[in-house]
Design a protein around this motif. Structure first.
Motif, PDB file in Angstrom:
ATOM      1  N   THR A 198       0.837  -1.214   0.000  1.00 48.73           N
ATOM      2  CA  THR A 198       0.000   0.000   0.000  1.00 48.73           C
ATOM      3  C   THR A 198       0.863   1.253   0.000  1.00 48.73           C
ATOM      4  O   THR A 198       0.596   2.217  -0.721  1.00 48.73           O
ATOM      5  CB  THR A 198      -0.926   0.000   1.233  1.00 48.73           C
ATOM      6  OG1 THR A 198      -1.725  -1.176   1.236  1.00 48.73           O
ATOM      7  CG2 THR A 198      -1.838   1.218   1.222  1.00 48.73           C
ATOM      8  N   ALA A 257       2.348   2.051  -3.376  1.00 47.93           N
ATOM      9  CA  ALA A 257       1.403   2.694  -4.295  1.00 47.93           C
ATOM     10  C   ALA A 257       1.166   4.152  -3.930  1.00 47.93           C
ATOM     11  O   ALA A 257       1.020   5.008  -4.818  1.00 47.93           O
ATOM     12  CB  ALA A 257       0.084   1.921  -4.287  1.00 47.93           C
ATOM     13  N   LEU A 258       1.142   4.464  -2.632  1.00 49.60           N
ATOM     14  CA  LEU A 258       0.880   5.834  -2.191  1.00 49.60           C
ATOM     15  C   LEU A 258       2.032   6.782  -2.523  1.00 49.60           C
ATOM     16  O   LEU A 258       1.816   7.963  -2.806  1.00 49.60           O
ATOM     17  CB  LEU A 258       0.622   5.861  -0.685  1.00 49.60           C
ATOM     18  CG  LEU A 258      -0.738   5.374  -0.192  1.00 49.60           C
ATOM     19  CD1 LEU A 258      -0.769   5.350   1.326  1.00 49.60           C
ATOM     20  CD2 LEU A 258      -1.852   6.284  -0.721  1.00 49.60           C
ATOM     21  N   ASP A 277       3.839   7.046  -5.071  1.00 47.20           N
ATOM     22  CA  ASP A 277       3.731   7.569  -6.435  1.00 47.20           C
ATOM     23  C   ASP A 277       2.481   8.412  -6.646  1.00 47.20           C
ATOM     24  O   ASP A 277       2.490   9.366  -7.452  1.00 47.20           O
ATOM     25  CB  ASP A 277       3.724   6.416  -7.449  1.00 47.20           C
ATOM     26  CG  ASP A 277       5.062   5.690  -7.479  1.00 47.20           C
ATOM     27  OD1 ASP A 277       6.088   6.349  -7.210  1.00 47.20           O
ATOM     28  OD2 ASP A 277       5.073   4.468  -7.746  1.00 47.20           O
ATOM     29  N   SER A 278       1.393   8.095  -5.896  1.00 45.87           N
ATOM     30  CA  SER A 278       0.121   8.765  -6.158  1.00 45.87           C
ATOM     31  C   SER A 278      -0.198   9.894  -5.188  1.00 45.87           C
ATOM     32  O   SER A 278      -0.846  10.881  -5.560  1.00 45.87           O
ATOM     33  CB  SER A 278      -1.029   7.753  -6.133  1.00 45.87           C
ATOM     34  OG  SER A 278      -1.099   7.136  -4.848  1.00 45.87           O
ATOM     35  N   ASP A 279       0.204   9.786  -3.930  1.00 47.46           N
ATOM     36  CA  ASP A 279      -0.163  10.794  -2.926  1.00 47.46           C
ATOM     37  C   ASP A 279       0.919  10.804  -1.844  1.00 47.46           C
ATOM     38  O   ASP A 279       0.828  10.087  -0.843  1.00 47.46           O
ATOM     39  CB  ASP A 279      -1.533  10.459  -2.326  1.00 47.46           C
ATOM     40  CG  ASP A 279      -2.089  11.584  -1.456  1.00 47.46           C
ATOM     41  OD1 ASP A 279      -1.302  12.413  -0.979  1.00 47.46           O
ATOM     42  OD2 ASP A 279      -3.320  11.609  -1.257  1.00 47.46           O
ATOM     43  N   THR A 280       1.927  11.613  -2.021  1.00 48.86           N
ATOM     44  CA  THR A 280       3.073  11.614  -1.104  1.00 48.86           C
ATOM     45  C   THR A 280       2.695  12.080   0.292  1.00 48.86           C
ATOM     46  O   THR A 280       3.246  11.581   1.282  1.00 48.86           O
ATOM     47  CB  THR A 280       4.198  12.522  -1.651  1.00 48.86           C
ATOM     48  OG1 THR A 280       3.674  13.831  -1.896  1.00 48.86           O
ATOM     49  CG2 THR A 280       4.779  11.957  -2.933  1.00 48.86           C
ATOM     50  N   LYS A 334      -0.202  11.697   1.816  1.00 49.86           N
ATOM     51  CA  LYS A 334      -0.888  10.591   2.488  1.00 49.86           C
ATOM     52  C   LYS A 334       0.094   9.471   2.802  1.00 49.86           C
ATOM     53  O   LYS A 334      -0.044   8.757   3.800  1.00 49.86           O
ATOM     54  CB  LYS A 334      -2.038  10.069   1.631  1.00 49.86           C
ATOM     55  CG  LYS A 334      -3.070   9.274   2.430  1.00 49.86           C
ATOM     56  CD  LYS A 334      -4.374   9.127   1.675  1.00 49.86           C
ATOM     57  CE  LYS A 334      -5.460   8.581   2.572  1.00 49.86           C
ATOM     58  NZ  LYS A 334      -6.766   8.467   1.886  1.00 49.86           N
ATOM     59  N   THR A 361      -7.282   3.536   4.216  1.00 46.87           N
ATOM     60  CA  THR A 361      -6.360   3.993   3.177  1.00 46.87           C
ATOM     61  C   THR A 361      -6.106   2.897   2.155  1.00 46.87           C
ATOM     62  O   THR A 361      -6.061   3.149   0.940  1.00 46.87           O
ATOM     63  CB  THR A 361      -5.027   4.431   3.806  1.00 46.87           C
ATOM     64  OG1 THR A 361      -5.261   5.471   4.758  1.00 46.87           O
ATOM     65  CG2 THR A 361      -4.066   4.936   2.737  1.00 46.87           C
TER      66      THR A 361
END
Length: 337
Positions: free
Chosen positions: A171, A174-175, A177-180, A182, A224
């Motif tokens: 998880t 993945a975060l 790259d998409s939502d630093t 978070k 999350t």
């Protein structure tokens, strides 16, 4: 029962026979006995008594009672030993009293006398010794049970899902790259959980306030990771002060919700965590994914077993077609005013 004599057992003999010797000396003094009777009679009395007790503790009890339960053999050899000890004590008494051997008899009536005299002589010290041994063995047994209980609890506490870290790292990957932002929050919450697990690894129970902090961080990880698949609500109907649960119990219950249920066709899994005076309840709607209804799962079984070690109450599980709930008793370590 451990029949081997230890240092404190011999101290018991010293105290008992020290008092007995003083009483015998006083009795002999009043009867104006010969000096040789002091030395021979008292010495024989102590040697034969202690010898008899040693025979019982090192031979008769371990060989015929403790290990084999051979009561007839035990009785036979006990009688033989007591007759022999009584006879020897009589021999010493006659010799020290002037040597009138006509008083020495060995018929059935005198055999009964020998048994009676020996039993009377060793009865009190042998009874004291057995009572002491029983008490010591009970303490040792309780200590072993407590150590075993502590080891079992530590073992059960260590059985955290091996997939927990793996799933959270996926998880987090993945975060990043998409939502630093978070991802940073996720790392912070994950570190708080592991810090808590490390700090409480040797604790059998934990304050409910601390467990609820863990629960909030764990719910954040679940939401999350799975988005809107799960909806958690927390209701606190009472104060959390002076209330305890097994360490990591709430994490186990939350983990069970996520493990056995998946949102399907846009239908969110709704879970409620309710804290009442005596119970903490987690209930959730069920998805239609297949689970083994005959099994509570390893984590819940471990939690049930931990309650057996910690409390006289146990979790209550209700499993219906659409809902699943588990109530765990709240442990109180102090009386409420």
């Amino acid at each position: 029962m451990d029949t081997k004599l230890n240092r404190s057992d011999f101290m018991l003999f010293v105290i008992y026979y020290g008092i007995s010797t003083l009483m015998t000396v006083y009795e002999y003094y009043n009867e104006e006995n010969y000096l040789i009777e002091y030395f021979l009679d008292i010495s024989a009395f102590i040697i034969l008594d202690v010898g008899m007790i040693m025979v019982f503790m090192y031979w008769l009890l371990p060989n015929y009672i403790v290990n084999k339960k051979r009561y007839i053999h035990f009785t036979f050899w006990a009688i033989i030993t007591m007759v022999l000890a009584g006879f020897l004590e009589r021999v010493v008494g006659i010799y020290s009293g002037g040597g009138d051997w006509s008083k020495l008899h060995f018929n059935f009536q005198w055999m009964l006398n020998y048994i009676s005299n020996t039993a009377e002589s060793i009865g009190l010290p042998f009874g004291l010794l057995l009572a002491k041994k029983y008490y010591e063995n009970q303490i040792m047994f309780s200590t072993i049970q407590q150590k075993q209980k502590e080891n079992e609890l530590k073992l059960l506490r260590s059985q955290i899902s091996p997939h927990f870290l793996f799933n959270n790292l996926n998880t987090l990957d993945a975060l990043i790259d998409s939502d630093t932002e978070k991802a940073k929050e996720y790392i912070n919450r994950l570190s708080l959980i592991y810090r808590y697990l490390i700090q409480t690894k040797d604790s059998e129970v934990m304050e409910l306030t601390q467990e609820m902090n863990l629960a909030e961080n764990y719910i954040f990880l679940i939401k999350t990771r799975f988005g809107n698949d799960y909806d958690f609500t927390i209701t606190k109907n009472v104060s959390l002060e002076d209330k305890f649960v097994p360490t990591g119990a709430i994490q186990t219950l939350l983990e069970n919700v996520a493990k056995h249920n998946r949102a399907q066709h846009g239908k969110t899994i709704k879970a409620q965590l309710i804290i009442d005076k005596d119970w903490l309840t987690i209930s959730n709607t069920k998805s239609m994914i297949k689970t083994n209804k005959d099994s509570l799962g390893t984590s819940l079984k471990n939690l049930e077993y931990r309650y057996q070690l910690l409390s006289d109450q146990k979790p209550v599980i209700t499993d219906t077609l659409n809902n699943f709930s588990i109530k765990i008793p709240i442990i109180k370590l102090s009386d409420e005013s």
